[in-house]
Design an enzyme around this catalytic site. Structure first.
Site, PDB file in Angstrom:
ATOM      1  N   LYS A  69       8.867 -17.588 -35.864  1.00 15.56           N
ATOM      2  CA  LYS A  69       9.306 -17.050 -37.144  1.00 15.56           C
ATOM      3  C   LYS A  69      10.191 -18.060 -37.868  1.00 15.56           C
ATOM      4  O   LYS A  69      11.046 -18.716 -37.261  1.00 15.56           O
ATOM      5  CB  LYS A  69      10.090 -15.756 -36.934  1.00 15.56           C
ATOM      6  CG  LYS A  69       9.285 -14.642 -36.280  1.00 15.56           C
ATOM      7  CD  LYS A  69       8.131 -14.188 -37.149  1.00 15.56           C
ATOM      8  CE  LYS A  69       7.414 -12.989 -36.543  1.00 15.56           C
ATOM      9  NZ  LYS A  69       6.293 -12.529 -37.386  1.00 15.56           N
ATOM     10  N   ASP A 125       5.600 -18.699 -39.322  1.00 14.22           N
ATOM     11  CA  ASP A 125       5.355 -17.430 -40.014  1.00 14.22           C
ATOM     12  C   ASP A 125       6.600 -17.017 -40.779  1.00 14.22           C
ATOM     13  O   ASP A 125       7.639 -16.728 -40.180  1.00 14.22           O
ATOM     14  CB  ASP A 125       4.997 -16.364 -38.975  1.00 14.22           C
ATOM     15  CG  ASP A 125       4.622 -15.027 -39.583  1.00 14.22           C
ATOM     16  OD1 ASP A 125       4.614 -14.905 -40.824  1.00 14.22           O
ATOM     17  OD2 ASP A 125       4.336 -14.092 -38.813  1.00 14.22           O
ATOM     18  N   GLU A 180       2.054 -19.320 -42.059  1.00 18.11           N
ATOM     19  CA  GLU A 180       1.572 -17.942 -42.181  1.00 18.11           C
ATOM     20  C   GLU A 180       2.413 -17.118 -43.151  1.00 18.11           C
ATOM     21  O   GLU A 180       3.642 -17.226 -43.164  1.00 18.11           O
ATOM     22  CB  GLU A 180       1.589 -17.288 -40.802  1.00 18.11           C
ATOM     23  CG  GLU A 180       1.048 -15.873 -40.770  1.00 18.11           C
ATOM     24  CD  GLU A 180       0.907 -15.357 -39.353  1.00 18.11           C
ATOM     25  OE1 GLU A 180       1.074 -14.140 -39.155  1.00 18.11           O
ATOM     26  OE2 GLU A 180       0.620 -16.168 -38.441  1.00 18.11           O
ATOM     27  N   ASP A 239      -5.553  -7.612 -39.367  1.00 12.70           N
ATOM     28  CA  ASP A 239      -5.107  -6.769 -38.262  1.00 12.70           C
ATOM     29  C   ASP A 239      -6.100  -5.619 -38.185  1.00 12.70           C
ATOM     30  O   ASP A 239      -6.160  -4.779 -39.092  1.00 12.70           O
ATOM     31  CB  ASP A 239      -3.690  -6.253 -38.497  1.00 12.70           C
ATOM     32  CG  ASP A 239      -3.128  -5.547 -37.274  1.00 12.70           C
ATOM     33  OD1 ASP A 239      -3.841  -4.725 -36.681  1.00 12.70           O
ATOM     34  OD2 ASP A 239      -1.964  -5.815 -36.916  1.00 12.70           O
ATOM     35  N   HIS A 249      -4.668 -10.945 -36.486  1.00 14.64           N
ATOM     36  CA  HIS A 249      -3.279 -10.595 -36.199  1.00 14.64           C
ATOM     37  C   HIS A 249      -3.259  -9.462 -35.186  1.00 14.64           C
ATOM     38  O   HIS A 249      -4.046  -8.523 -35.278  1.00 14.64           O
ATOM     39  CB  HIS A 249      -2.597 -10.141 -37.495  1.00 14.64           C
ATOM     40  CG  HIS A 249      -1.207  -9.610 -37.320  1.00 14.64           C
ATOM     41  ND1 HIS A 249      -0.939  -8.258 -37.218  1.00 14.64           N
ATOM     42  CD2 HIS A 249      -0.020 -10.241 -37.232  1.00 14.64           C
ATOM     43  CE1 HIS A 249       0.366  -8.079 -37.093  1.00 14.64           C
ATOM     44  NE2 HIS A 249       0.945  -9.261 -37.079  1.00 14.64           N
ATOM     45  N   GLU A 263      -4.076 -13.883 -31.515  1.00 16.38           N
ATOM     46  CA  GLU A 263      -2.625 -13.809 -31.349  1.00 16.38           C
ATOM     47  C   GLU A 263      -2.278 -13.023 -30.080  1.00 16.38           C
ATOM     48  O   GLU A 263      -2.765 -11.908 -29.873  1.00 16.38           O
ATOM     49  CB  GLU A 263      -1.990 -13.133 -32.563  1.00 16.38           C
ATOM     50  CG  GLU A 263      -0.478 -13.026 -32.477  1.00 16.38           C
ATOM     51  CD  GLU A 263       0.157 -12.584 -33.785  1.00 16.38           C
ATOM     52  OE1 GLU A 263       1.372 -12.774 -33.950  1.00 16.38           O
ATOM     53  OE2 GLU A 263      -0.576 -12.049 -34.637  1.00 16.38           O
TER      54      GLU A 263
END
Length: 383
Positions: free
Chosen positions: A172, A200, A226, A275, A302, A336
């Site tokens: 992150k 991300d 991302e 996702d 995701h 992921e």
């Protein structure tokens, strides 16, 4: 004339199993937008008239999709499993005032995954066979972690060992260019030049801030950036892609293939990240996979919630062709694999999928290849 009995598998019942994992506030972790001390999902169970049970996952807090169950089950009960795509599009077309960014789509996603699981079991086929066939024997995984934390002692440095068994990782960022660079450099110094590093920002930046961050980290060989911008910033993504020095990835908060097409058609993203637990399930996932093939973009689903969502992503990637490559695929379609503390990933399944040296063998048993443990579903049910 002999009358034939219709033995086609139909939906007899849809049940929802809410699951939640709650942590102490001191263990909260997350992204630049904020931290969380709870993770939740809804496990969707479909019972068929032929005695088959299919399982799926709906994204988000359990109350989110549950609000739509009565409406959906009333319309879908008694329907043939093989009619799921027509049912899906009919429902969202008839209720177009709802839009698609809502709990209805999360519920439909879970049902769609469960239908594919049930169909696979009914036909004796793994789910990837229903999506076009197996294009690869195993899927590559990257370690997803590097979270911001409430407790500094649980921060990025303490999470670095979790990346060791993977060829790639994601961390992150999103708290400013200087902090971004420091975090990426920490990973690079710890794991060396061979580690693929993705970042991300979870849409926490404006266009100028993204460009500043890219300038600060591009020399550290970042594989993709991302969610640099908020999901709805379609014009921003088009402007960014024209100036980006790092590949742009996005999609975890996009609903249905329609939203992906609005970014893939103008070549505003390099890596599509649906996702499956909220985008519309495996049916929409397959459409997005096909859009990636048409637009020569990469696919990397995701995964956040439970091990069922992970299994669905593995099957989607297994069926995704390497086109335009043949045997020499320069960069695999990554799945992921969240390495944070999350019992919903493994503890709710009888035999969860686990990567070995960064790869997961593609399941070959009928359906998704994983089954929930009913006792565990009860244990994680919110009180």
């Amino acid at each position: 004339m002999t009358m034939q009995t219709d033995t086609t598998a139909r939906i007899a019942r849809i049940r929802l199993h809410p699951v939640v994992h709650t942590m102490p506030d001191s263990h909260a972790y997350g992204m630049a937008r904020g931290l969380t001390a709870a993770r939740g999902a809804t496990i969707v169970e479909i019972e068929t008239t032929t005695g088959i049970t299919g399982w799926g996952e709906a994204w988000g807090p359990p109350a989110f999709p549950a609000a739509y169950l009565e409406m959906v089950e009333t319309r879908w009960r008694g329907a043939r499993l093989t009619d799921h795509a027509a049912l899906f599009h009919g429902l969202i077309a008839q209720n177009y005032h709802f839009g698609v960014q809502n709990g209805l789509m999360a519920l439909l996603s879970g049902i769609d995954i469960a239908v594919h699981d049930a169909l696979g079991k009914e036909l004796g086929l793994p789910v990837h066979a229903l999506l076009g066939g197996r294009a690869r024997e195993e899927v590559a995984c990257y370690a997803s972690g590097g979270y911001f934390t409430a407790d500094p002692a649980r921060g990025l440095e303490s999470q670095l060992p979790r990346f060791a068994d993977f060829p790639a990782c994601k961390i992150k960022i999103g708290r400013g260019a200087a902090d971004d660079a420091a975090r990426v450099r920490m990973v690079r110094d710890a794991h060396g030049p061979g580690m693929r590093i993705f970042v991300d920002a979870n849409g926490n930046y404006t266009l100028d801030q993204v460009l500043a961050s890219m300038r600060a980290i591009e020399a550290l060989e970042v594989g993709w950036f991302e969610e640099p911008l908020a999901p709805a910033e379609e014009e921003g993504y088009r402007l960014l892609h024209a100036r980006a020095t790092i590949p742009v990835a996005t999609g975890e908060a996009l609903y249905t293939a329609f939203a992906f097409d609005r970014l893939l058609a103008p070549r505003a993203m390099d890596v599509a990240q649906p996702d499956l637990a909220l985008v519309g399930g495996l049916s929409q996932g397959r459409l997005i996979s096909q859009l990636c093939t048409l637009r020569h973009a990469r696919l990397s689903p995701h995964v956040w919630g439970s091990g069922l969502g992970l299994a669905a992503a593995v099957h989607l990637v297994a069926a995704h062709p390497p086109y335009p490559a043949t045997v020499n695929e320069a960069d695999p379609p990554w799945v992921e694999y969240d390495v944070a503390d999350n019992p919903l990933r493994e503890d709710i399944l009888v035999a969860p999928l686990r990567p070995v040296r960064g790869v997961i063998p593609v399941p070959t048993t009928p359906g998704l290849g994983v089954e929930p443990d009913r006792a565990a579903l009860a244990r994680f049910r919110p009180r």
